[in-house]
Design a protein around this motif. Structure first.
Motif, PDB file in Angstrom:
ATOM      1  N   LEU A  30       0.826  -1.201   0.000  1.00  0.00           N
ATOM      2  CA  LEU A  30       0.000   0.000   0.000  1.00  0.00           C
ATOM      3  C   LEU A  30       0.866   1.260   0.000  1.00  0.00           C
ATOM      4  O   LEU A  30       0.546   2.232  -0.689  1.00  0.00           O
ATOM      5  N   GLU A  31       1.968   1.252   0.743  1.00  0.00           N
ATOM      6  CA  GLU A  31       2.889   2.387   0.729  1.00  0.00           C
ATOM      7  C   GLU A  31       3.413   2.622  -0.679  1.00  0.00           C
ATOM      8  O   GLU A  31       3.474   3.763  -1.158  1.00  0.00           O
ATOM      9  N   ARG A  32       3.792   1.545  -1.351  1.00  0.00           N
ATOM     10  CA  ARG A  32       4.315   1.660  -2.710  1.00  0.00           C
ATOM     11  C   ARG A  32       3.256   2.208  -3.658  1.00  0.00           C
ATOM     12  O   ARG A  32       3.539   3.052  -4.517  1.00  0.00           O
ATOM     13  N   LEU A  33       2.028   1.735  -3.496  1.00  0.00           N
ATOM     14  CA  LEU A  33       0.932   2.194  -4.354  1.00  0.00           C
ATOM     15  C   LEU A  33       0.665   3.686  -4.154  1.00  0.00           C
ATOM     16  O   LEU A  33       0.546   4.443  -5.128  1.00  0.00           O
ATOM     17  N   VAL A  34       0.569   4.135  -2.907  1.00  0.00           N
ATOM     18  CA  VAL A  34       0.266   5.543  -2.631  1.00  0.00           C
ATOM     19  C   VAL A  34       1.420   6.444  -3.077  1.00  0.00           C
ATOM     20  O   VAL A  34       1.197   7.529  -3.625  1.00  0.00           O
ATOM     21  N   ASP A  35       2.657   6.012  -2.868  1.00  0.00           N
ATOM     22  CA  ASP A  35       3.800   6.792  -3.345  1.00  0.00           C
ATOM     23  C   ASP A  35       3.789   6.911  -4.866  1.00  0.00           C
ATOM     24  O   ASP A  35       4.046   7.982  -5.426  1.00  0.00           O
ATOM     25  N   ASP A  36       3.484   5.807  -5.536  1.00  0.00           N
ATOM     26  CA  ASP A  36       3.436   5.810  -6.998  1.00  0.00           C
ATOM     27  C   ASP A  36       2.315   6.719  -7.501  1.00  0.00           C
ATOM     28  O   ASP A  36       2.490   7.481  -8.456  1.00  0.00           O
ATOM     29  N   TYR A  37       1.181   6.657  -6.837  1.00  0.00           N
ATOM     30  CA  TYR A  37       0.039   7.503  -7.226  1.00  0.00           C
ATOM     31  C   TYR A  37       0.358   8.976  -6.971  1.00  0.00           C
ATOM     32  O   TYR A  37      -0.003   9.845  -7.776  1.00  0.00           O
ATOM     33  N   SER A  38       1.042   9.278  -5.880  1.00  0.00           N
ATOM     34  CA  SER A  38       1.443  10.649  -5.598  1.00  0.00           C
ATOM     35  C   SER A  38       2.348  11.186  -6.703  1.00  0.00           C
ATOM     36  O   SER A  38       2.200  12.335  -7.147  1.00  0.00           O
ATOM     37  N   ALA A  39       3.284  10.358  -7.158  1.00  0.00           N
ATOM     38  CA  ALA A  39       4.175  10.772  -8.244  1.00  0.00           C
ATOM     39  C   ALA A  39       3.395  10.980  -9.537  1.00  0.00           C
ATOM     40  O   ALA A  39       3.680  11.910 -10.309  1.00  0.00           O
ATOM     41  N   PHE A  40       2.392  10.139  -9.776  1.00  0.00           N
ATOM     42  CA  PHE A  40       1.546  10.272 -10.967  1.00  0.00           C
ATOM     43  C   PHE A  40       0.796  11.608 -10.943  1.00  0.00           C
ATOM     44  O   PHE A  40       0.711  12.316 -11.950  1.00  0.00           O
ATOM     45  N   ILE A  41       0.273  11.982  -9.761  1.00  0.00           N
ATOM     46  CA  ILE A  41      -0.519  13.198  -9.626  1.00  0.00           C
ATOM     47  C   ILE A  41       0.329  14.450  -9.794  1.00  0.00           C
ATOM     48  O   ILE A  41      -0.137  15.474 -10.303  1.00  0.00           O
ATOM     49  N   THR A  42       1.579  14.400  -9.381  1.00  0.00           N
ATOM     50  CA  THR A  42       2.438  15.581  -9.449  1.00  0.00           C
ATOM     51  C   THR A  42       3.332  15.597 -10.690  1.00  0.00           C
ATOM     52  O   THR A  42       4.165  16.500 -10.840  1.00  0.00           O
ATOM     53  N   ASP A  43       3.149  14.650 -11.580  1.00  0.00           N
ATOM     54  CA  ASP A  43       3.928  14.586 -12.819  1.00  0.00           C
ATOM     55  C   ASP A  43       3.399  15.618 -13.810  1.00  0.00           C
ATOM     56  O   ASP A  43       2.232  15.585 -14.202  1.00  0.00           O
ATOM     57  N   GLU A  44       4.245  16.536 -14.227  1.00  0.00           N
ATOM     58  CA  GLU A  44       3.813  17.630 -15.099  1.00  0.00           C
ATOM     59  C   GLU A  44       3.288  17.121 -16.441  1.00  0.00           C
ATOM     60  O   GLU A  44       2.350  17.691 -17.005  1.00  0.00           O
ATOM     61  N   SER A  45       3.873  16.056 -16.970  1.00  0.00           N
ATOM     62  CA  SER A  45       3.406  15.525 -18.251  1.00  0.00           C
ATOM     63  C   SER A  45       1.982  14.990 -18.128  1.00  0.00           C
ATOM     64  O   SER A  45       1.165  15.150 -19.041  1.00  0.00           O
ATOM     65  N   ASN A  46       1.654  14.371 -16.997  1.00  0.00           N
ATOM     66  CA  ASN A  46       0.285  13.907 -16.786  1.00  0.00           C
ATOM     67  C   ASN A  46      -0.678  15.081 -16.634  1.00  0.00           C
ATOM     68  O   ASN A  46      -1.841  15.002 -17.053  1.00  0.00           O
ATOM     69  N   SER A  47      -0.193  16.159 -16.051  1.00  0.00           N
ATOM     70  CA  SER A  47      -1.011  17.361 -15.930  1.00  0.00           C
ATOM     71  C   SER A  47      -1.375  17.909 -17.301  1.00  0.00           C
ATOM     72  O   SER A  47      -2.514  18.338 -17.550  1.00  0.00           O
ATOM     73  N   HIS A  48      -0.436  17.873 -18.234  1.00  0.00           N
ATOM     74  CA  HIS A  48      -0.703  18.339 -19.600  1.00  0.00           C
ATOM     75  C   HIS A  48      -1.738  17.440 -20.292  1.00  0.00           C
ATOM     76  O   HIS A  48      -2.610  17.930 -21.017  1.00  0.00           O
ATOM     77  N   ILE A  49      -1.625  16.139 -20.064  1.00  0.00           N
ATOM     78  CA  ILE A  49      -2.596  15.209 -20.651  1.00  0.00           C
ATOM     79  C   ILE A  49      -3.988  15.498 -20.106  1.00  0.00           C
ATOM     80  O   ILE A  49      -4.980  15.544 -20.851  1.00  0.00           O
ATOM     81  N   TRP A  50      -4.082  15.716 -18.806  1.00  0.00           N
ATOM     82  CA  TRP A  50      -5.369  16.030 -18.176  1.00  0.00           C
ATOM     83  C   TRP A  50      -5.978  17.294 -18.790  1.00  0.00           C
ATOM     84  O   TRP A  50      -7.158  17.334 -19.120  1.00  0.00           O
TER      85      TRP A  50
END
Length: 267
Positions: A30-50
């Motif tokens: 669960l720690e790994r999942l939440v850390d990975d999701y946090s990185a996904f949310i703060t990734d600028e490239s994903n922000s552009h896709i959104w």
């Protein structure tokens, strides 16, 4: 690919949402999942896709977004319980998610400083009340944390007893309308995962003093996958005095003060 990533995260969050069993069996995953999701949310490239999906008028994600927000919030609450149990057993290691949150806390109130004379109300204190500990330890302020989860309150109290028994912190499961000291509160912080925080803000208007400052943690756009977003307020009651948008932080912060009605207008 973006849609599939969200669907995969939702499947994983649903799996872990109700698996807290007072053991460390699921903690690492669960720690790994939440850390990975946090990185996904703060990734600028994903922000552009959104942003591009929003420009295209893609509305099919709405149901998925709401589910992700709800289930990820439940998993964060579970992760706090794991961290509390780790601490009680003598393990103080923190994950990337918690490190990010602690960095956000440093920027909470901007120029509206908390001092040793302040009384801070934290809505949604959780099982590992990092905000309460950091504020009380660094400013000497009195901090009251409330949460609707009795188990989170019990674990939170043990965390306080371990890390700051000398600090002026108390945790309780009490609705805001029944807090007998509410008029004395100088600062209020709403957790970003409190779903009805804007309803509570409305409720708090007649109960609080005129100088109170509110820090509303929230997440819009891509960050709404992990946080409940900001909403408009009645400016005769609450006025935004500062907004902090931080690309690398897991949530953003909007600061509110009370509006003053004069001649039918908000000043």
């Amino acid at each position: 690919m973006f849609d599939q990533s969200l669907a995969d995260y939702l499947t994983k969050f649903k799996y872990f949402a109700d698996r807290f069993d007072y053991t460390s069996r699921h903690r690492t995953e669960l720690e790994r999942l939440v850390d990975d999701y946090s990185a996904f949310i703060t990734d600028e490239s994903n922000s552009h896709i959104w942003d591009e999906l929003e420009r295209q008028g893609t509305v099919g994600l709405n149901g998925l977004v709401e589910q992700l927000r709800a289930y990820s919030a439940r998993c964060v609450a579970t992760l706090e319980k794991y961290r509390a149990l780790k601490l009680i057993k003598g393990d103080t290691e923190i994950t990337d998610y918690f490190r990010n949150v602690e960095e956000c806390i440093e920027k909470e109130f901007g120029s509206f400083q908390v001092t040793s004379k302040s009384i801070v109300l934290l809505v949604g204190s959780g099982a590992f009340p990092m905000t309460a500990l950091l504020i009380a330890k660094r400013t000497g302020a009195e901090v009251i944390g409330i949460d609707i989860d009795d188990e989170a309150i019990r674990l939170g109290i043990r965390v306080i007893e371990t890390l700051g028994p000398e600090l002026k912190i108390r945790l309780e499961n009490t609705p805001v309308e029944y807090l007998d000291y509410i008029k004395e509160v100088t600062h209020i912080i709403f957790s970003s995962t409190v779903a009805d925080k804007y309803d509570m803000l409305e409720q708090l208007h007649p109960l609080t003093n005129e100088e109170v400052v509110v820090a509303m943690r929230h997440g819009n756009r891509l960050k709404s996958l992990f946080n409940y977003p900001m909403k408009e307020t009645d400016e005769d009651k609450w006025i935004i005095v500062d907004t902090g948008l931080r690309q690398n932080d897991i949530f953003d912060i909007a600061l509110y003060k009370k509006g003053i009605i004069a001649h039918g207008k908000s000043k």
